[in-house]
Design an enzyme around this catalytic site. Structure first.
Site, PDB file in Angstrom:
ATOM      1  N   CYS A 139       0.833  -1.207   0.000  1.00  9.94           N
ATOM      2  CA  CYS A 139       0.000   0.000   0.000  1.00  9.94           C
ATOM      3  C   CYS A 139       0.868   1.258   0.000  1.00  9.94           C
ATOM      4  CB  CYS A 139      -0.928  -0.016   1.209  1.00  9.94           C
ATOM      5  SG  CYS A 139      -2.129   1.334   1.233  1.00  9.94           S
ATOM      6  N   CYS A 140       1.888   1.292   0.854  1.00 10.16           N
ATOM      7  CA  CYS A 140       2.785   2.456   0.898  1.00 10.16           C
ATOM      8  C   CYS A 140       3.520   2.624  -0.424  1.00 10.16           C
ATOM      9  CB  CYS A 140       3.788   2.308   2.039  1.00 10.16           C
ATOM     10  SG  CYS A 140       3.111   2.601   3.683  1.00 10.16           S
ATOM     11  N   CYS A 228      -0.920   7.959   7.736  1.00  9.29           N
ATOM     12  CA  CYS A 228      -2.281   7.726   7.265  1.00  9.29           C
ATOM     13  C   CYS A 228      -3.196   7.369   8.437  1.00  9.29           C
ATOM     14  CB  CYS A 228      -2.292   6.603   6.229  1.00  9.29           C
ATOM     15  SG  CYS A 228      -1.481   7.033   4.679  1.00  9.29           S
ATOM     16  N   CYS A 231      -3.343   3.763   9.847  1.00 12.14           N
ATOM     17  CA  CYS A 231      -2.048   3.218  10.271  1.00 12.14           C
ATOM     18  C   CYS A 231      -1.391   4.029  11.381  1.00 12.14           C
ATOM     19  CB  CYS A 231      -1.103   3.133   9.075  1.00 12.14           C
ATOM     20  SG  CYS A 231      -1.748   2.161   7.705  1.00 12.14           S
ATOM     21  N   CYS A 256       8.124   3.491   5.875  1.00 10.86           N
ATOM     22  CA  CYS A 256       7.196   3.282   4.764  1.00 10.86           C
ATOM     23  C   CYS A 256       7.913   3.172   3.432  1.00 10.86           C
ATOM     24  CB  CYS A 256       6.177   4.418   4.705  1.00 10.86           C
ATOM     25  SG  CYS A 256       6.908   6.037   4.420  1.00 10.86           S
TER      26      CYS A 256
END
Length: 267
Positions: A139-140, A228, A231, A256
């Site tokens: 995702c990162c 985010c 997270c 990240c």
């Protein structure tokens, strides 16, 4: 009074504007310059960065404590270039803070967004919260690394708000100046300045309070390291700030990828 806190807030609007010098036409001695800046104040480090790169220097702003970096850079160069990553999953408070900083300093902030051609297939296949199951890397990579890589491809130098005390595992050796190990190429070295590297959290907040800078309201609710929304969570008084990030993962992996050079250099 520490060297990084020498400009009173009342001088914010009356300070003389800094005129950008042209970037250096000849390469500089990186080890020598890094060594000469190692014990300098953040302002001196930023001044050297502007002297060597002029308008080609970009300031990275995450919507958190690195407002200090924006403030210092703006006082040296009222035309400072700033960018920020919008992952699409930030807290509403962070979005409001980015706009507040934009208005406070009267600057443009280049907001970077993920490529929908990469993001949409991930969400369609794995949903919106796959990182809890698969880890945050994928995702990162799409929401942060790809947009940053795209931005830095056309940049010669950037400055970040990294500090050594933010993560003993991955940031304890952050240098004031380095070749970016994650985003450089053999054909195009990318110079990375970390002017706040030696500042502590206490010093950063002393600067913010003394000069009455705007700050992310999440800090008032126990958030220290802010990323985010899914997270990031508040930390307890005796917890390290990075314990509020990706808390379901092993502690040494809490980067990240924006500063993957920290991990590369330790490999």
């Amino acid at each position: 009074m520490p060297p990084f806190a020498t400009i009173p807030a009342t001088e914010r609007n009356s300070a003389a504007q800094h005129q950008d010098p042209s970037p250096m036409s000849q390469p500089f001695d990186l080890p020598a310059l890094a060594s000469s800046l190692a014990d300098k104040s953040p302002q001196d480090i930023l001044k050297a960065a502007f002297e060597h790169f002029g308008d080609e220097l970009w300031i990275s702003f995450s919507g958190a404590e690195d407002v200090v970096l924006v403030d210092m850079a703006w006082k040296l160069n009222r035309n400072v270039k700033v960018f920020s990553l919008d992952t699409g999953r930030l807290h509403p408070e962070t979005y409001r803070f980015i706009d507040q900083v934009r208005e406070h300093y009267g600057i443009a902030i280049d907001v970077l967004s993920p490529d929908p051609r990469l993001l949409e297939p991930l969400v369609k296949e794995k949903g919106l919260f796959s990182f809890y199951r698969d880890g945050h890397g994928e995702c990162c990579g799409i929401r942060k690394i790809e947009p940053l890589k795209r931005k830095l491809a056309g940049v010669r130098a950037w400055a970040t708000g990294q500090r050594r005390d933010q993560s003993p595992g991955t940031r304890s050796q952050v240098a004031v100046l380095e070749i970016d190990g994650a985003f450089s190429t053999p054909e195009k070295p990318l110079y990375k300045f970390n002017p706040l590297s030696s500042m502590t959290s206490e010093e950063v907040w002393g600067y913010i309070r003394m000069l009455e800078l705007p700050y992310n309201s999440l800090h008032e609710r126990g958030y220290i390291s802010i990323g985010c929304e899914p997270c990031t969570r508040p930390v307890l008084p005796n917890q390290h700030e990075r314990e509020g990030r990706w808390w379901w993962e092993e502690a040494t992996h809490k980067e990240c990828g924006l500063h993957a050079g920290n991990l590369i250099s330790k490999a």
